[in-house]
Design a protein around this motif. Structure first.
Motif, PDB file in Angstrom:
ATOM      1  N   ILE A  34       0.858  -1.180   0.000  1.00 52.07           N
ATOM      2  CA  ILE A  34       0.000   0.000   0.000  1.00 52.07           C
ATOM      3  C   ILE A  34       0.897   1.232   0.000  1.00 52.07           C
ATOM      4  O   ILE A  34       1.783   1.371   0.848  1.00 52.07           O
ATOM      5  CB  ILE A  34      -0.924   0.037   1.245  1.00 52.07           C
ATOM      6  CG1 ILE A  34      -1.831  -1.195   1.292  1.00 52.07           C
ATOM      7  CG2 ILE A  34      -1.763   1.317   1.229  1.00 52.07           C
ATOM      8  CD1 ILE A  34      -2.668  -1.279   2.560  1.00 52.07           C
ATOM      9  N   GLU A  35       0.692   2.126  -0.954  1.00 49.54           N
ATOM     10  CA  GLU A  35       1.444   3.373  -1.016  1.00 49.54           C
ATOM     11  C   GLU A  35       0.532   4.470  -1.560  1.00 49.54           C
ATOM     12  O   GLU A  35      -0.616   4.198  -1.935  1.00 49.54           O
ATOM     13  CB  GLU A  35       2.684   3.209  -1.895  1.00 49.54           C
ATOM     14  CG  GLU A  35       2.394   2.678  -3.291  1.00 49.54           C
ATOM     15  CD  GLU A  35       3.642   2.197  -3.993  1.00 49.54           C
ATOM     16  OE1 GLU A  35       4.618   2.983  -4.056  1.00 49.54           O
ATOM     17  OE2 GLU A  35       3.652   1.051  -4.484  1.00 49.54           O
ATOM     18  N   LYS A  81      -7.697   7.630  -5.319  1.00 47.90           N
ATOM     19  CA  LYS A  81      -7.392   8.924  -4.715  1.00 47.90           C
ATOM     20  C   LYS A  81      -7.191   8.781  -3.207  1.00 47.90           C
ATOM     21  O   LYS A  81      -6.337   9.445  -2.615  1.00 47.90           O
ATOM     22  CB  LYS A  81      -8.524   9.908  -5.006  1.00 47.90           C
ATOM     23  CG  LYS A  81      -8.754  10.168  -6.482  1.00 47.90           C
ATOM     24  CD  LYS A  81     -10.027  10.972  -6.700  1.00 47.90           C
ATOM     25  CE  LYS A  81     -10.356  11.096  -8.188  1.00 47.90           C
ATOM     26  NZ  LYS A  81     -11.667  11.753  -8.404  1.00 47.90           N
ATOM     27  N   LYS A  82      -8.002   7.940  -2.590  1.00 43.79           N
ATOM     28  CA  LYS A  82      -7.903   7.683  -1.151  1.00 43.79           C
ATOM     29  C   LYS A  82      -7.899   6.169  -0.927  1.00 43.79           C
ATOM     30  O   LYS A  82      -8.586   5.419  -1.640  1.00 43.79           O
ATOM     31  CB  LYS A  82      -9.079   8.315  -0.399  1.00 43.79           C
ATOM     32  CG  LYS A  82      -9.128   9.836  -0.482  1.00 43.79           C
ATOM     33  CD  LYS A  82      -8.060  10.481   0.375  1.00 43.79           C
ATOM     34  CE  LYS A  82      -8.088  12.001   0.273  1.00 43.79           C
ATOM     35  NZ  LYS A  82      -9.298  12.596   0.854  1.00 43.79           N
ATOM     36  N   ILE A  83      -7.160   5.748   0.089  1.00 43.69           N
ATOM     37  CA  ILE A  83      -7.032   4.327   0.428  1.00 43.69           C
ATOM     38  C   ILE A  83      -7.301   4.157   1.918  1.00 43.69           C
ATOM     39  O   ILE A  83      -6.853   4.984   2.734  1.00 43.69           O
ATOM     40  CB  ILE A  83      -5.613   3.803   0.086  1.00 43.69           C
ATOM     41  CG1 ILE A  83      -5.354   3.910  -1.417  1.00 43.69           C
ATOM     42  CG2 ILE A  83      -5.431   2.358   0.564  1.00 43.69           C
ATOM     43  CD1 ILE A  83      -3.897   3.737  -1.798  1.00 43.69           C
ATOM     44  N   VAL A  84      -8.010   3.111   2.275  1.00 45.93           N
ATOM     45  CA  VAL A  84      -8.279   2.791   3.676  1.00 45.93           C
ATOM     46  C   VAL A  84      -7.711   1.413   3.988  1.00 45.93           C
ATOM     47  O   VAL A  84      -8.062   0.432   3.327  1.00 45.93           O
ATOM     48  CB  VAL A  84      -9.794   2.817   3.986  1.00 45.93           C
ATOM     49  CG1 VAL A  84     -10.050   2.311   5.409  1.00 45.93           C
ATOM     50  CG2 VAL A  84     -10.347   4.224   3.829  1.00 45.93           C
ATOM     51  N   ARG A  85      -6.828   1.362   4.976  1.00 46.32           N
ATOM     52  CA  ARG A  85      -6.286   0.080   5.442  1.00 46.32           C
ATOM     53  C   ARG A  85      -7.166  -0.427   6.578  1.00 46.32           C
ATOM     54  O   ARG A  85      -7.172   0.105   7.675  1.00 46.32           O
ATOM     55  CB  ARG A  85      -4.847   0.265   5.942  1.00 46.32           C
ATOM     56  CG  ARG A  85      -4.102  -1.041   6.205  1.00 46.32           C
ATOM     57  CD  ARG A  85      -2.828  -0.783   6.987  1.00 46.32           C
ATOM     58  NE  ARG A  85      -3.120  -0.492   8.379  1.00 46.32           N
ATOM     59  CZ  ARG A  85      -2.447   0.370   9.132  1.00 46.32           C
ATOM     60  NH1 ARG A  85      -1.461   1.077   8.617  1.00 46.32           N
ATOM     61  NH2 ARG A  85      -2.771   0.549  10.399  1.00 46.32           N
ATOM     62  N   ALA A  86      -7.942  -1.487   6.295  1.00 48.18           N
ATOM     63  CA  ALA A  86      -8.901  -2.030   7.263  1.00 48.18           C
ATOM     64  C   ALA A  86      -8.579  -3.494   7.531  1.00 48.18           C
ATOM     65  O   ALA A  86      -9.427  -4.369   7.394  1.00 48.18           O
ATOM     66  CB  ALA A  86     -10.324  -1.870   6.720  1.00 48.18           C
ATOM     67  N   PRO A 109       3.623  -4.823   4.167  1.00 49.74           N
ATOM     68  CA  PRO A 109       4.979  -4.294   4.335  1.00 49.74           C
ATOM     69  C   PRO A 109       4.982  -2.890   4.924  1.00 49.74           C
ATOM     70  O   PRO A 109       4.205  -2.025   4.514  1.00 49.74           O
ATOM     71  CB  PRO A 109       5.535  -4.302   2.903  1.00 49.74           C
ATOM     72  CG  PRO A 109       4.808  -5.426   2.231  1.00 49.74           C
ATOM     73  CD  PRO A 109       3.411  -5.386   2.803  1.00 49.74           C
ATOM     74  N   GLY A 110       5.847  -2.703   5.912  1.00 51.13           N
ATOM     75  CA  GLY A 110       5.941  -1.426   6.593  1.00 51.13           C
ATOM     76  C   GLY A 110       5.119  -1.360   7.865  1.00 51.13           C
ATOM     77  O   GLY A 110       5.224  -0.388   8.626  1.00 51.13           O
ATOM     78  N   ASN A 111       4.277  -2.371   8.107  1.00 51.96           N
ATOM     79  CA  ASN A 111       3.394  -2.379   9.280  1.00 51.96           C
ATOM     80  C   ASN A 111       3.623  -3.600  10.175  1.00 51.96           C
ATOM     81  O   ASN A 111       2.762  -3.947  10.977  1.00 51.96           O
ATOM     82  CB  ASN A 111       1.928  -2.360   8.830  1.00 51.96           C
ATOM     83  CG  ASN A 111       1.577  -1.103   8.055  1.00 51.96           C
ATOM     84  OD1 ASN A 111       1.343  -0.050   8.635  1.00 51.96           O
ATOM     85  ND2 ASN A 111       1.551  -1.219   6.742  1.00 51.96           N
TER      86      ASN A 111
END
Length: 462
Positions: free
Chosen positions: A219-220, A234-239, A248-250
């Motif tokens: 996710i970027e 345009k917008k992303i939600v990590r759920a 990756p990164g979390n």
């Protein structure tokens, strides 16, 4: 330990006739207004409120397995409107008034879930009831009394708590050696798989597209990369809640804490009369290790607890299969609380993971630089909190300045968990100390809280 089914994701899906068929996977590269990663309660509630606010939005939800595969389809079915942990910790990011408003809004989610399920025709065995946390010793009663006094000191307008003594508690449910109970009014019992799968159908009918069998690998800003293609948004939600470590990164954002549940065979009416559990109240105990239970629609007891709390390296289960030792432990807890149930067969056992932040406090937020939002870290209270996440994330995505977006859980960033093996040692050490505390209190007649529990809390910052 004898159990008819172990795993198969959860009993709740079996109760619906088995696991659902898969929706189509992402067909390749696409572009949308909003991409939501994860088709559990958080992602689906977010999609629901976004579509309500602006039906013209093109929304895609991408899911590794199927909608409701994770905690949303495996949890204990408590819709409680509760805080994940200490109110005081939210004072670092907000005022006392803000914390009180946060709790008031969380309380209102129970009625909101009821409103939506009735409006949308989602049959999820929703039942307004009470939650009773029973003390089986003087030490447990003292802890519940302190919890009650602390909650009441905040003077939250919608706090509906009361302490009841041994006689009244035993009239509600005949828990063995009951010294009293803390009663939370205005909570609800649900069948969680029915709720999450029903919600998925509702958002689909509204025009939201759910892509299953689609694993997200990155996710970027403006881009979600999957094994099936790329989603530009345009917008992303990590759920992703308990599975966030897999992005990756979390890896150290929220650890996947394990919880397991057993479900009994249906109880005969005569046994229910012996137990006195007539009104389908939710049931918990005052032990440090903690358990949670409900009386299901068809007259079973579903009881859960932590079991093996954490797997090394943040590994997760395989389709809900849990350990025989965990099943045995939960059965022992059931007998300890309700000895009338000895001899009941177990029809199903399973486990799942829930997201736990380093400070044990849930959060939501939106990074204005990347356009990536998130919510989770529910510490086991996600059925109601995820609804509020959906409302809050919809506001944040649409850049609305509301009461919800000003609350102290928004954009809260606790420190990350330690690297291995320290987090494995810490979590297992904490629960070992809790079990030792419960055992020591039992040997001492339960008159005083064990110092082992205090040490456990200090060890992990719980």
């Amino acid at each position: 330990m004898d159990v008819k089914k172990n795993g198969e994701v959860s009993f709740w899906h079996a109760d619906m006739g088995g696991l659902p068929g898969y929706r189509p996977a992402l067909p390749g590269d696409i572009s949308v207004d909003i991409c939501i990663v994860g088709a559990g309660f958080t992602g689906l509630w977010t999609a629901y409120y976004l579509h309500e606010a602006d039906p013209s939005l093109k929304i895609a939800v991408v899911e590794k397995n199927f909608a409701g595969y994770g905690a949303s389809g495996r949890n204990g079915g408590w819709c409680s409107g509760e805080f994940s942990w200490s109110r005081d910790r939210y004072l670092s990011t907000g005022s006392r008034e803000g914390v009180i408003e946060f709790e008031r809004q969380l309380r209102s989610t129970v009625a909101e879930v009821q409103r939506v399920t009735e409006k949308e025709g989602i049959d999820c065995d929703f039942l307004m009831t009470d939650c009773l946390s029973y003390a089986q010793s003087p030490a447990q009663f003292d802890r519940l009394q302190k919890s009650y006094e602390e909650a009441m000191s905040w003077q939250v307008p919608t706090t509906r708590l009361e302490m009841i003594g041994a006689a009244e508690a035993s009239e509600r449910i005949r828990v063995d050696r009951a010294h009293g109970a803390l009663v939370r009014h205005g909570v609800a019992r649900v069948q969680p798989a029915k709720l999450v799968r029903g919600l998925a159908k509702v958002v689909e009918k509204r025009g939201v597209t759910i892509y299953e069998q689609t694993e997200v690998t990155r996710i970027e800003k403006g881009l979600v990369t999957t094994a099936r293609g790329k989603v530009r948004a345009k917008k992303i939600v990590r759920a992703t809640e308990g599975y966030t470590h897999g992005i990756p990164g979390n890896e150290r954002e929220w650890i996947p804490m394990n919880s397991a549940i057993i479900v009994t065979e249906p109880l005969p009416d005569a046994l229910w009369d012996q137990i006195g559990w007539k009104d389908s109240q939710l049931l918990a105990d005052g032990a440090h290790a903690y358990c949670y239970a409900q009386r299901t629609r068809e007259g079973r007891i579903a009881m859960g607890g932590r079991g093996v709390p954490y797997r090394f390296g943040s590994r997760t289960d395989t389709n809900g299969v849990t350990q025989p030792a965990t099943i045995g432990m939960l059965k022992d807890i059931l007998y300890k609380i309700l000895p009338q149930t000895r001899g009941l067969a177990l029809d199903h056992a399973w486990c799942g993971v829930l997201g736990v932040p380093r400070d044990w406090c849930t959060s939501s937020g939106m990074d204005p630089k990347t356009g990536i939002g998130w919510a989770g870290g529910y510490v086991g209270l996600g059925v109601s909190t995820s609804n509020f996440s959906g409302q809050t994330l919809a506001d944040l995505v649409l850049e609305k300045d509301t009461i919800r977006t000003s609350l102290p859980w928004v954009n809260r960033r606790p420190r990350k968990w330690e690297v291995e093996p320290f987090r494995w040692l810490g979590i297992h050490g904490m629960y070992q100390l809790y079990h030792m505390a419960d055992a020591r209190e039992a040997r001492a007649g339960g008159k005083k809280t064990s110092a082992f529990a205090t040490l456990a809390n200090k060890l992990t910052g719980r």
